[in-house]
Enzyme design. Structure first.
Site, PDB file in Angstrom:
ATOM      1  N   ARG A   1       1.321   0.118 -14.339  1.00 55.34           N
ATOM      2  CA  ARG A   1       1.769  -1.225 -13.972  1.00 55.34           C
ATOM      3  C   ARG A   1       1.009  -2.315 -14.735  1.00 55.34           C
ATOM      4  O   ARG A   1       0.755  -3.387 -14.192  1.00 55.34           O
ATOM      5  CB  ARG A   1       1.614  -1.484 -12.472  1.00 55.34           C
ATOM      6  CG  ARG A   1       2.616  -0.780 -11.606  1.00 55.34           C
ATOM      7  CD  ARG A   1       3.938  -1.520 -11.590  1.00 55.34           C
ATOM      8  NE  ARG A   1       4.929  -0.743 -10.865  1.00 55.34           N
ATOM      9  CZ  ARG A   1       5.203  -0.901  -9.579  1.00 55.34           C
ATOM     10  NH1 ARG A   1       4.623  -1.843  -8.902  1.00 55.34           N
ATOM     11  NH2 ARG A   1       6.088  -0.135  -9.003  1.00 55.34           N
TER      12      ARG A   1
ATOM     13  N   ARG B   1       3.153  -8.564 -12.050  1.00 55.24           N
ATOM     14  CA  ARG B   1       2.977  -9.887 -11.438  1.00 55.24           C
ATOM     15  C   ARG B   1       1.580 -10.468 -11.512  1.00 55.24           C
ATOM     16  O   ARG B   1       1.397 -11.660 -11.311  1.00 55.24           O
ATOM     17  CB  ARG B   1       3.415  -9.828  -9.973  1.00 55.24           C
ATOM     18  CG  ARG B   1       4.918  -9.880  -9.834  1.00 55.24           C
ATOM     19  CD  ARG B   1       5.333  -9.536  -8.432  1.00 55.24           C
ATOM     20  NE  ARG B   1       4.921  -8.160  -8.142  1.00 55.24           N
ATOM     21  CZ  ARG B   1       5.279  -7.489  -7.055  1.00 55.24           C
ATOM     22  NH1 ARG B   1       6.017  -8.075  -6.143  1.00 55.24           N
ATOM     23  NH2 ARG B   1       4.892  -6.251  -6.876  1.00 55.24           N
TER      24      ARG B   1
ATOM     25  N   ARG C   1       9.704 -13.925 -15.087  1.00 57.31           N
ATOM     26  CA  ARG C   1      10.499 -13.468 -13.941  1.00 57.31           C
ATOM     27  C   ARG C   1      11.034 -14.617 -13.077  1.00 57.31           C
ATOM     28  O   ARG C   1      11.891 -14.394 -12.227  1.00 57.31           O
ATOM     29  CB  ARG C   1       9.703 -12.464 -13.113  1.00 57.31           C
ATOM     30  CG  ARG C   1       9.597 -11.042 -13.726  1.00 57.31           C
ATOM     31  CD  ARG C   1      10.954 -10.351 -13.751  1.00 57.31           C
ATOM     32  NE  ARG C   1      11.675 -10.632 -12.535  1.00 57.31           N
ATOM     33  CZ  ARG C   1      11.393 -10.084 -11.356  1.00 57.31           C
ATOM     34  NH1 ARG C   1      10.475  -9.176 -11.270  1.00 57.31           N
ATOM     35  NH2 ARG C   1      12.061 -10.422 -10.299  1.00 57.31           N
TER      36      ARG C   1
ATOM     37  N   ASP D   1      11.878   0.627 -14.675  1.00 57.05           N
ATOM     38  CA  ASP D   1      11.473   1.134 -13.365  1.00 57.05           C
ATOM     39  C   ASP D   1      12.013   2.550 -13.258  1.00 57.05           C
ATOM     40  O   ASP D   1      12.833   2.976 -14.079  1.00 57.05           O
ATOM     41  CB  ASP D   1      12.025   0.241 -12.241  1.00 57.05           C
ATOM     42  CG  ASP D   1      11.319   0.535 -10.914  1.00 57.05           C
ATOM     43  OD1 ASP D   1      10.171   0.100 -10.737  1.00 57.05           O
ATOM     44  OD2 ASP D   1      11.916   1.235 -10.083  1.00 57.05           O
TER      45      ASP D   1
ATOM     46  N   TYR E   1      14.032   8.607  -2.770  1.00 58.30           N
ATOM     47  CA  TYR E   1      14.567   7.237  -2.808  1.00 58.30           C
ATOM     48  C   TYR E   1      16.060   7.245  -2.539  1.00 58.30           C
ATOM     49  O   TYR E   1      16.578   6.425  -1.772  1.00 58.30           O
ATOM     50  CB  TYR E   1      14.304   6.572  -4.164  1.00 58.30           C
ATOM     51  CG  TYR E   1      13.096   5.680  -4.150  1.00 58.30           C
ATOM     52  CD1 TYR E   1      13.120   4.455  -3.473  1.00 58.30           C
ATOM     53  CD2 TYR E   1      11.929   6.044  -4.796  1.00 58.30           C
ATOM     54  CE1 TYR E   1      12.012   3.639  -3.441  1.00 58.30           C
ATOM     55  CE2 TYR E   1      10.811   5.234  -4.773  1.00 58.30           C
ATOM     56  CZ  TYR E   1      10.855   4.036  -4.092  1.00 58.30           C
ATOM     57  OH  TYR E   1       9.756   3.239  -4.054  1.00 58.30           O
TER      58      TYR E   1
HETATM   59  O1  CP3 Z   1       3.651   0.575 -15.550  1.00 58.25           O
HETATM   60  C1  CP3 Z   1       4.306  -0.334 -16.098  1.00 58.25           C
HETATM   61  O2  CP3 Z   1       3.816  -1.427 -16.409  1.00 58.25           O
HETATM   62  C2  CP3 Z   1       5.748  -0.039 -16.493  1.00 58.25           C
HETATM   63  C3  CP3 Z   1       6.771  -0.475 -15.584  1.00 58.25           C
HETATM   64  C4  CP3 Z   1       6.955   0.216 -14.244  1.00 58.25           C
HETATM   65  C5  CP3 Z   1       7.425  -0.481 -13.105  1.00 58.25           C
HETATM   66  N1  CP3 Z   1       7.632   0.422 -12.110  1.00 58.25           N
HETATM   67  C6  CP3 Z   1       7.675  -1.924 -13.042  1.00 58.25           C
HETATM   68  C7  CP3 Z   1       7.864  -2.586 -11.749  1.00 58.25           C
HETATM   69  C8  CP3 Z   1       6.823   1.563 -13.880  1.00 58.25           C
HETATM   70  C9  CP3 Z   1       6.314   2.723 -14.696  1.00 58.25           C
HETATM   71  C10 CP3 Z   1       7.264   1.668 -12.535  1.00 58.25           C
HETATM   72  C11 CP3 Z   1       7.316   2.955 -11.813  1.00 58.25           C
HETATM   73  C12 CP3 Z   1       7.675   2.975 -10.398  1.00 58.25           C
HETATM   74  N2  CP3 Z   1       8.562   2.190  -9.724  1.00 58.25           N
HETATM   75  C13 CP3 Z   1       7.197   3.933  -9.477  1.00 58.25           C
HETATM   76  C14 CP3 Z   1       6.261   5.053  -9.823  1.00 58.25           C
HETATM   77  C15 CP3 Z   1       4.846   4.596  -9.883  1.00 58.25           C
HETATM   78  C16 CP3 Z   1       4.249   4.244  -8.562  1.00 58.25           C
HETATM   79  O3  CP3 Z   1       3.911   3.055  -8.402  1.00 58.25           O
HETATM   80  O4  CP3 Z   1       4.090   5.126  -7.736  1.00 58.25           O
HETATM   81  C17 CP3 Z   1       7.779   3.662  -8.238  1.00 58.25           C
HETATM   82  C18 CP3 Z   1       7.542   4.427  -6.947  1.00 58.25           C
HETATM   83  C19 CP3 Z   1       8.656   2.556  -8.417  1.00 58.25           C
HETATM   84  C20 CP3 Z   1       9.542   1.928  -7.413  1.00 58.25           C
HETATM   85  C21 CP3 Z   1       9.228   0.515  -7.210  1.00 58.25           C
HETATM   86  N3  CP3 Z   1       9.537  -0.482  -8.123  1.00 58.25           N
HETATM   87  C22 CP3 Z   1       8.610  -0.101  -6.091  1.00 58.25           C
HETATM   88  C23 CP3 Z   1       8.126   0.635  -4.849  1.00 58.25           C
HETATM   89  C24 CP3 Z   1       8.563  -1.462  -6.338  1.00 58.25           C
HETATM   90  C25 CP3 Z   1       8.146  -2.528  -5.377  1.00 58.25           C
HETATM   91  C26 CP3 Z   1       6.683  -2.658  -5.285  1.00 58.25           C
HETATM   92  C27 CP3 Z   1       6.253  -3.885  -6.011  1.00 58.25           C
HETATM   93  O5  CP3 Z   1       5.200  -3.826  -6.653  1.00 58.25           O
HETATM   94  O6  CP3 Z   1       6.963  -4.898  -5.909  1.00 58.25           O
HETATM   95  C28 CP3 Z   1       9.109  -1.685  -7.635  1.00 58.25           C
HETATM   96  C29 CP3 Z   1       9.232  -2.962  -8.333  1.00 58.25           C
HETATM   97  C30 CP3 Z   1       8.549  -3.067  -9.662  1.00 58.25           C
HETATM   98  N4  CP3 Z   1       8.554  -2.123 -10.653  1.00 58.25           N
HETATM   99  C31 CP3 Z   1       7.824  -4.188 -10.135  1.00 58.25           C
HETATM  100  C32 CP3 Z   1       7.405  -3.894 -11.442  1.00 58.25           C
HETATM  101  C33 CP3 Z   1       6.646  -4.783 -12.382  1.00 58.25           C
HETATM  102  C34 CP3 Z   1       7.647  -5.486  -9.369  1.00 58.25           C
HETATM  103  C35 CP3 Z   1       8.892  -6.275  -9.505  1.00 58.25           C
HETATM  104  C36 CP3 Z   1       8.648  -7.755  -9.357  1.00 58.25           C
HETATM  105  O7  CP3 Z   1       8.277  -8.395 -10.358  1.00 58.25           O
HETATM  106  O8  CP3 Z   1       8.845  -8.278  -8.253  1.00 58.25           O
END
Ligand code: CP3
Length: 353
Positions: free
Chosen positions: A33, A37, A46, A82, A160
């Site tokens: 990540r 944000r 965003r 994602d 999911y």
């Molecule tokens: O790592 C990186 O920088 C690459 C991008 C990336 C994102 N999600 C961007 C994202 C990667 C590799 C993921 C993987 C992901 N997504 C996983 C596996 C890794 C982990 O954390 O266990 C999972 C379970 C998800 C599902 C997901 N996507 C969730 C649960 C959420 C909400 C939580 C949150 O932080 O808001 C997301 C949204 C998400 N994916 C964001 C980002 C940058 C936040 C979106 C926003 O800007 O509001």
């Protein structure tokens, strides 16, 4: 921007050398990540575009991928996307809801729902991400920085798809798994097809390493993991390794059965922070490449506390080749940017050899 321009190709950089088991001049570091944000640049972008727009536009996705690379001396980039968008190609209605997270409006609940799931070509469904990979490679190549592609693993995606969003009990997915193993097999097999296709497409587009995220695998006991999940993960990892690109298998909450995670394929293993790195390494075998495992919340602590955490991880790695420094799970939205910069530089300074 502080990083020196790199005069060598990414293949000769610390990250890919370490993944190949070769000696590197310092321990490579990237952060799960790393685009997100906590960065003001990300929040600004965003404000103008939704998550789905950002993911599906090659230009926006490429720009977000590059934000942490511009800001810090990271040793790898990960494509901004994602794990969930491939599910929309299968027939699930995905949205990211501000302050809540991802939601699937029509979760899979019955055998009929499973049978109705499509397995379309990821070249079409994930066209934006594949385009972003091509764009970003051009920028990264001039800096000698490699690009990581990724996918969710079948179990995490199945959960999911069935829960429709986050879950504490995974009651829908696990009930199906226990009560209708045949339907579970159909669901997991479709996901194997989609995930394998998606990872190969990313390698073909230019991803130089592939990471499989099984973030929810820790929901299971060891025996259930081995029976209901590992056979499918094994198929995905075998097909990902067949692309010739190195693969990292990451999971969380799986400290009770790291051996079974490692046995799913001869990949590098990403470990969370529940098990100390030396113990995890001994359990997966020190001949394997390990990635991890600082608690991301350490990044919220004062620098001295963060540094001690980094020192502990590095001491447990013991200067052995085959360690990629990372957090044990994604870094959080309000992480102080300055701590990220200091951590990245510190890992390089402390391990320079
Ligand atoms: O790592 C990186 O920088 C690459 C991008 C990336 C994102 N999600 C961007 C994202 C990667 C590799 C993921 C993987 C992901 N997504 C996983 C596996 C890794 C982990 O954390 O266990 C999972 C379970 C998800 C599902 C997901 N996507 C969730 C649960 C959420 C909400 C939580 C949150 O932080 O808001 C997301 C949204 C998400 N994916 C964001 C980002 C940058 C936040 C979106 C926003 O800007 O509001």
């Amino acid at each position: 921007m502080t990083h020196a321009s790199k005069l060598f190709p990414a293949e000769q950089g610390r990250f890919l050398k370490t993944l190949r088991g070769e000696h590197a001049d310092a321990t490579p570091i990237w952060l799960m990540r790393q685009a997100g944000r906590y960065m003001p640049e990300y929040r600004a972008l965003r404000e103008r575009y939704t998550m789905l727009e950002s993911i599906h536009s090659p230009e926006l996705s490429a720009e977000i991928t590059m934000q942490p690379i511009e800001a810090f001396d990271l040793d790898a980039a990960i494509i901004f996307s994602d794990i969930l968008p491939p599910l929309s190609g299968m027939g699930l209605e995905l949205d990211f809801i501000k302050g809540v997270g991802p939601r699937l409006a029509n979760p899979v609940r019955s055998r009929a729902d499973i049978d109705a799931l499509r397995t379309p070509s990821m070249t079409e469904v994930m066209e934006g991400t594949l385009g972003a990979i091509r764009l970003v490679r051009k920028e990264l190549d001039t800096r000698g920085i490699p690009l990581i592609g990724f996918s969710g693993a079948p179990f995490t995606l199945a959960s999911y798809a069935m829960e429709g969003g986050g879950s504490k009990s995974y009651v829908h997915a696990k009930s199906l798994m226990y009560s209708d193993p045949e339907a579970w097999d159909v669901l997991m097999s479709k996901l194997v097809t989609v995930v394998s296709d998606y990872l190969s497409a990313q390698a073909a587009a230019g991803a130089q390493a592939l990471q499989l995220f099984d973030s929810w695998a820790g929901a299971l006991g060891r025996l259930d993991y081995e029976r209901y999940v590992q056979p499918y993960t094994r198929q995905v990892l075998a097909s990902a390794l067949a692309t010739g690109v190195p693969v990292i298998h990451f999971s969380t909450g799986t400290g009770a059965y790291l051996e079974s995670i490692a046995a799913a394929g001869r990949t590098a293993v990403g470990v969370d922070f529940h098990v100390p790195l030396d113990e995890a390494w001994a359990r997966i075998g020190t001949d394997r490449v390990i990635m991890g495992n600082l608690d991301p919340v350490r990044l919220h602590a004062p620098w001295e506390v963060l540094r001690r955490g980094a020192d502990d991880v590095l001491a447990r790695a013991g200067g052995r080749r085959g360690h990629i420094f990372n957090v044990g799970h994604g870094i959080l939205p309000d992480t102080p940017v300055d701590n990220v910069r200091r951590l990245v530089d510190y890992v390089h300074e402390a391990t320079s050899r």
